[in-house]
Scaffold this motif. Structure first.
Motif, PDB file in Angstrom:
ATOM      1  N   TYR A 126      93.411-108.193 -36.939  1.00  0.00           N
ATOM      2  CA  TYR A 126      92.252-108.157 -36.045  1.00  0.00           C
ATOM      3  C   TYR A 126      91.901-106.716 -35.677  1.00  0.00           C
ATOM      4  CZ  TYR A 126      89.957-108.585 -31.440  1.00  0.00           C
ATOM      5  OH  TYR A 126      89.117-108.451 -30.364  1.00  0.00           O
ATOM      6  N   ARG A 127      92.884-105.959 -35.301  1.00  0.00           N
ATOM      7  CA  ARG A 127      92.623-104.567 -34.886  1.00  0.00           C
ATOM      8  C   ARG A 127      92.141-103.722 -36.068  1.00  0.00           C
ATOM      9  NH1 ARG A 127      96.642-101.367 -32.623  1.00  0.00           N
ATOM     10  NH2 ARG A 127      94.855-100.064 -32.156  1.00  0.00           N
ATOM     11  N   ARG A 128      92.738-103.945 -37.223  1.00  0.00           N
ATOM     12  CA  ARG A 128      92.326-103.176 -38.404  1.00  0.00           C
ATOM     13  C   ARG A 128      90.877-103.493 -38.762  1.00  0.00           C
ATOM     14  NH1 ARG A 128      96.155-104.756 -41.539  1.00  0.00           N
ATOM     15  NH2 ARG A 128      94.978-106.306 -42.687  1.00  0.00           N
ATOM     16  N   ARG A 129      90.527-104.754 -38.715  1.00  0.00           N
ATOM     17  CA  ARG A 129      89.154-105.144 -39.071  1.00  0.00           C
ATOM     18  C   ARG A 129      88.157-104.635 -38.037  1.00  0.00           C
ATOM     19  NH1 ARG A 129      88.200-110.127 -42.585  1.00  0.00           N
ATOM     20  NH2 ARG A 129      86.220-109.935 -41.497  1.00  0.00           N
ATOM     21  N   LEU A 130      88.542-104.684 -36.784  1.00  0.00           N
ATOM     22  CA  LEU A 130      87.638-104.158 -35.751  1.00  0.00           C
ATOM     23  C   LEU A 130      87.356-102.683 -35.986  1.00  0.00           C
ATOM     24  CD1 LEU A 130      88.559-105.435 -32.173  1.00  0.00           C
ATOM     25  CD2 LEU A 130      86.495-105.868 -33.487  1.00  0.00           C
ATOM     26  N   ALA A 145      83.718-101.187 -34.389  1.00  0.00           N
ATOM     27  CA  ALA A 145      83.677-101.713 -33.025  1.00  0.00           C
ATOM     28  C   ALA A 145      83.535-100.560 -32.029  1.00  0.00           C
ATOM     29  CB  ALA A 145      84.947-102.506 -32.745  1.00  0.00           C
ATOM     30  N   PRO A 146      83.018-100.847 -30.843  1.00  0.00           N
ATOM     31  CA  PRO A 146      82.855 -99.783 -29.841  1.00  0.00           C
ATOM     32  C   PRO A 146      84.177 -99.073 -29.545  1.00  0.00           C
ATOM     33  CG  PRO A 146      81.702-101.766 -29.156  1.00  0.00           C
ATOM     34  CD  PRO A 146      82.481-102.130 -30.378  1.00  0.00           C
ATOM     35  N   ILE A 147      84.073 -97.786 -29.309  1.00  0.00           N
ATOM     36  CA  ILE A 147      85.269 -96.973 -29.059  1.00  0.00           C
ATOM     37  C   ILE A 147      86.038 -97.496 -27.851  1.00  0.00           C
ATOM     38  CG2 ILE A 147      86.020 -94.666 -28.338  1.00  0.00           C
ATOM     39  CD1 ILE A 147      83.654 -93.578 -30.033  1.00  0.00           C
ATOM     40  N   GLY A 148      85.305 -97.908 -26.837  1.00  0.00           N
ATOM     41  CA  GLY A 148      85.962 -98.418 -25.627  1.00  0.00           C
ATOM     42  C   GLY A 148      86.784 -99.662 -25.909  1.00  0.00           C
ATOM     43  N   GLY A 208     101.339-112.577 -24.769  1.00  0.00           N
ATOM     44  CA  GLY A 208     100.168-113.346 -25.199  1.00  0.00           C
ATOM     45  C   GLY A 208      99.085-113.344 -24.129  1.00  0.00           C
ATOM     46  N   TRP A 209      99.504-113.510 -22.905  1.00  0.00           N
ATOM     47  CA  TRP A 209      98.539-113.469 -21.796  1.00  0.00           C
ATOM     48  C   TRP A 209      97.901-112.087 -21.697  1.00  0.00           C
ATOM     49  CZ3 TRP A 209     100.759-116.473 -16.952  1.00  0.00           C
ATOM     50  CH2 TRP A 209     101.022-117.796 -17.325  1.00  0.00           C
ATOM     51  N   LEU A 210      98.714-111.068 -21.931  1.00  0.00           N
ATOM     52  CA  LEU A 210      98.176-109.702 -21.894  1.00  0.00           C
ATOM     53  C   LEU A 210      97.104-109.516 -22.972  1.00  0.00           C
ATOM     54  CD1 LEU A 210      98.404-106.743 -20.816  1.00  0.00           C
ATOM     55  CD2 LEU A 210     100.087-106.357 -22.633  1.00  0.00           C
ATOM     56  N   VAL A 211      97.393-109.982 -24.168  1.00  0.00           N
ATOM     57  CA  VAL A 211      96.432-109.849 -25.276  1.00  0.00           C
ATOM     58  C   VAL A 211      95.111-110.517 -24.916  1.00  0.00           C
ATOM     59  CG1 VAL A 211      95.927-110.650 -27.615  1.00  0.00           C
ATOM     60  CG2 VAL A 211      98.126-109.579 -27.118  1.00  0.00           C
ATOM     61  N   LYS A 212      95.180-111.746 -24.437  1.00  0.00           N
ATOM     62  CA  LYS A 212      93.946-112.460 -24.118  1.00  0.00           C
ATOM     63  C   LYS A 212      93.217-111.824 -22.936  1.00  0.00           C
ATOM     64  CE  LYS A 212      95.070-116.933 -26.040  1.00  0.00           C
ATOM     65  NZ  LYS A 212      95.428-118.320 -25.757  1.00  0.00           N
ATOM     66  N   GLY A 213      93.986-111.443 -21.938  1.00  0.00           N
ATOM     67  CA  GLY A 213      93.361-110.820 -20.771  1.00  0.00           C
ATOM     68  C   GLY A 213      92.609-109.561 -21.146  1.00  0.00           C
ATOM     69  N   VAL A 214      93.205-108.747 -21.991  1.00  0.00           N
ATOM     70  CA  VAL A 214      92.558-107.489 -22.388  1.00  0.00           C
ATOM     71  C   VAL A 214      91.353-107.756 -23.284  1.00  0.00           C
ATOM     72  CG1 VAL A 214      92.891-105.403 -23.781  1.00  0.00           C
ATOM     73  CG2 VAL A 214      94.581-106.036 -22.066  1.00  0.00           C
ATOM     74  N   ILE A 215      91.482-108.681 -24.203  1.00  0.00           N
ATOM     75  CA  ILE A 215      90.350-108.980 -25.099  1.00  0.00           C
ATOM     76  C   ILE A 215      89.146-109.467 -24.295  1.00  0.00           C
ATOM     77  CG2 ILE A 215      89.524-110.610 -26.845  1.00  0.00           C
ATOM     78  CD1 ILE A 215      92.218-110.303 -28.251  1.00  0.00           C
ATOM     79  N   VAL A 216      89.390-110.317 -23.319  1.00  0.00           N
ATOM     80  CA  VAL A 216      88.260-110.911 -22.580  1.00  0.00           C
ATOM     81  C   VAL A 216      87.695-109.939 -21.534  1.00  0.00           C
ATOM     82  CG1 VAL A 216      87.561-112.787 -21.026  1.00  0.00           C
ATOM     83  CG2 VAL A 216      89.037-113.270 -22.976  1.00  0.00           C
ATOM     84  N   LEU A 244      92.313-101.945 -26.714  1.00  0.00           N
ATOM     85  CA  LEU A 244      93.299-102.660 -27.531  1.00  0.00           C
ATOM     86  C   LEU A 244      94.459-101.753 -27.913  1.00  0.00           C
ATOM     87  CD1 LEU A 244      90.766-104.597 -29.779  1.00  0.00           C
ATOM     88  CD2 LEU A 244      92.104-105.517 -27.878  1.00  0.00           C
ATOM     89  N   THR A 245      94.143-100.505 -28.223  1.00  0.00           N
ATOM     90  CA  THR A 245      95.207 -99.557 -28.579  1.00  0.00           C
ATOM     91  C   THR A 245      96.174 -99.368 -27.417  1.00  0.00           C
ATOM     92  OG1 THR A 245      93.712 -98.415 -30.083  1.00  0.00           O
ATOM     93  CG2 THR A 245      95.651 -97.193 -29.358  1.00  0.00           C
ATOM     94  N   ALA A 246      95.639 -99.428 -26.200  1.00  0.00           N
ATOM     95  CA  ALA A 246      96.477 -99.201 -25.019  1.00  0.00           C
ATOM     96  C   ALA A 246      97.584-100.242 -24.886  1.00  0.00           C
ATOM     97  CB  ALA A 246      95.600 -99.199 -23.769  1.00  0.00           C
ATOM     98  N   ILE A 247      97.383-101.420 -25.448  1.00  0.00           N
ATOM     99  CA  ILE A 247      98.434-102.452 -25.319  1.00  0.00           C
ATOM    100  C   ILE A 247      99.176-102.677 -26.629  1.00  0.00           C
ATOM    101  CG2 ILE A 247      97.270-103.639 -23.419  1.00  0.00           C
ATOM    102  CD1 ILE A 247      96.485-105.809 -25.550  1.00  0.00           C
ATOM    103  N   ASP A 248      98.905-101.847 -27.608  1.00  0.00           N
ATOM    104  CA  ASP A 248      99.550-102.037 -28.902  1.00  0.00           C
ATOM    105  C   ASP A 248     101.075-101.920 -28.796  1.00  0.00           C
ATOM    106  OD1 ASP A 248      99.184-102.714 -31.561  1.00  0.00           O
ATOM    107  OD2 ASP A 248      99.435-100.646 -32.215  1.00  0.00           O
ATOM    108  N   ALA A 249     101.541-100.894 -28.089  1.00  0.00           N
ATOM    109  CA  ALA A 249     102.990-100.689 -27.969  1.00  0.00           C
ATOM    110  C   ALA A 249     103.651-101.832 -27.210  1.00  0.00           C
ATOM    111  CB  ALA A 249     103.269 -99.339 -27.303  1.00  0.00           C
TER     112      ALA A 249
END
Lengths: 214, 285
Positions: free
Chosen positions: B186-190, B195-198, B247-255, B203-208
């Motif tokens: 998902y991140r690679r395709r975005l 996709a917007p830099i922001g 998982g909750w973090l991923v969804k929270g950040v995406i939304v 997303l990068t901020a939660i990658d680690a």
């Protein structure tokens, strides 16, 4: 079959925002809601810097993403291509707002007025429509004016009484409105004679605001 | 391309994120519980009740977000094209099936609930996919990511709630690995699709944390739980909580944080003519 479109001559727009003001007056939109707004795009790098004013709003798309996502069927598309919202059906879920690639939709949850905050003056109280609170709103191409004008035998885009307020108000003649299916209409002639583009065309929504290029 | 920079949408906030979190966790939990029962012959009812509560809580959060909450029945009006309507139509039978399964322990009700849960989870994924105005949501890779996250969340919740057997431990490992692949894809395709830099920065901020706390740590703990059966319960519990939280973090950040629109852009803007220059284009009309 009639298909209403708007044509914007970017070379003519001077960014005066008269269309925005006319829209707000005609549709009584609250503060912070601009169904017709004019973007001020500054591009390039010194010394080759350009400034362009780009009127935007609901594009009344051929394939509107706002309509397909709408869970209540409040957003519909008329036979003439105008995308409408039924305020009595809309639940205000905001799905259409995030589905619109043109940021053309708004939701206002509380009554708010330009003069006096929550207390409208006489003119504002007269125009206030409670049905618009908590639901999605957007440019209608002044559909009421179009329908009323057609009933009187007038031609939208030609007769001001049947033409969207923003188009009527444009001091520079940058905004044009008409039926793209009629070859002799002004919009058809403009599009035939000039290079033009549409916004975010790559998304396949078929926006029906065309921008003339030089 | 000339453009005005994207900005973060604010129409859908934490309440909307709560629906995707609750719905994903609940539906994933229902499926894992059903699969576990099918494998072991032992249906654990509490996870089914929790699944129903999670889904209902998510829907309640959405109800709190809509502008006209007392018109909520209108949400059922557009099953032809709206994934929100489809999600809403699936919710009542799903909740009823989960309640019946949790109350009676009936296998048919459990299987039915698991099927509805899969459809519900898929609908949630498609809700985001259909949001054309938000590049981070309309990316097609969001669908496998939401599905994999739902499975991982459900497995994590099951590990935290119930006595996990080898089957569930292995399923959890598979779900966490699948989520990592879906996340990186998902991140690679975005990034590739501009996709917007922001959005990319959010997303990068939660990658680690997603890699270390949401993937590596629970995988290590789960493998340890397989190798050390005596410590399996605390190890599985810790792994489950980590999988769930990430998982909750991923969804929270995406939304809420990656939800930038694409701004405004035109492929070409006119060059203003200076005095004496002639326009090359006939305006006519």
């Amino acid at each position: 079959m009639t298909r209403w479109v708007m044509v914007v001559d970017l070379d003519r727009c001077v960014g005066c925002q008269t269309c925005t003001a006319a829209c707000k007056q005609a549709n009584a939109t609250p503060p912070d809601v601009q169904w017709r707004r004019v973007l001020d795009m500054e591009t390039g790098a010194y010394p080759d810097v350009r400034r362009t004013f780009v009127p935007v709003g609901c594009m009344h798309c051929d394939d509107p993403p706002c309509m397909s996502v709408c869970p209540s069927t409040a957003t519909r598309k008329r036979a003439d291509g105008i995308v409408t919202i039924d305020y009595d059906l809309c639940i205000g879920c905001g799905y259409c707002i995030v589905a619109c690639p043109y940021q053309a939709r708004y939701r206002t949850d509380r009554a708010n007025f330009a003069y006096g905050g929550s207390n409208p003056n006489e003119a504002e109280a007269k125009c206030f429509d409670e049905r618009r609170l908590g639901v999605a709103t957007k440019c209608t191409f002044c559909v009421d004016r179009i329908d009323a004008g057609i009933e009187q035998g007038l031609t939208p885009g030609v007769d001001p009484e049947a033409t969207p307020a923003c188009v009527n108000s444009c001091i520079a003649g940058a905004l044009h409105f008409g039926d793209i299916e009629r070859a002799e209409s002004k919009v058809s002639v403009l599009l035939a004679k000039n290079h033009h583009c549409r916004m975010h065309e790559e998304l396949g929504t078929g926006p029906r605001i065309y921008y003339l290029q030089d | 391309m000339e453009h005005i920079a994207p900005w973060l949408q604010t129409s859908w906030d934490r309440r909307a994120a709560g629906n995707f979190i609750g719905g994903g966790t609940g539906s994933g939990l229902a499926m894992i519980a059903a699969a576990s029962a099918l494998w072991s012959g032992n249906l654990q009812r509490p996870p089914l009740a929790v699944a129903a509560l999670a889904i209902a809580a998510g829907l309640a959060l959405v109800w709190l977000e809509i502008g006209r909450p007392w018109r909520f029945l209108h949400v059922f009006f557009h099953p032809q094209t709206s994934w929100m309507t489809r999600e809403a139509l699936l919710a009542p039978p799903l909740l009823l099936a989960l309640a019946a399964a949790a109350w009676t322990g009936d296998g048919v009700a459990t299987a039915f609930a698991a099927l509805l849960a899969l459809a519900f989870l898929y609908s949630q994924a498609r809700i985001l996919r259909a949001a054309q105005g938000i590049p981070a949501w309309r990316e097609p890779a969001i669908v496998p990511l939401m599905l994999a996250t739902g499975f991982a969340d459900g497995a994590g919740a099951f590990l935290a709630l119930a006595a996990a057997d080898t089957f569930v431990l292995v399923v959890a490992i598979a779900a966490i690995i699948a989520r990592w692949f879906a996340w990186t894809t998902y991140r690679r395709r975005l990034g590739r699709n501009g996709a917007p830099i922001g959005a990319l920065a959010a997303l990068t901020a939660i990658d680690a944390p997603v890699l270390l706390l949401g993937t590596v740590a629970p995988l290590v703990l789960l493998v340890a739980a397989l190798v050390l059966p005596r410590l399996a319960v605390p190890l599985a519990l810790a792994a489950g909580l980590l999988a769930l939280g990430s998982g909750w973090l991923v969804k929270g950040v995406i939304v809420t944080r990656a939800a930038f629109n694409q701004g405004f852009a035109l492929p070409h803007l006119p060059r203003r003519r200076t005095a004496g220059e002639e326009s090359s284009a006939p305006k006519g009309g």
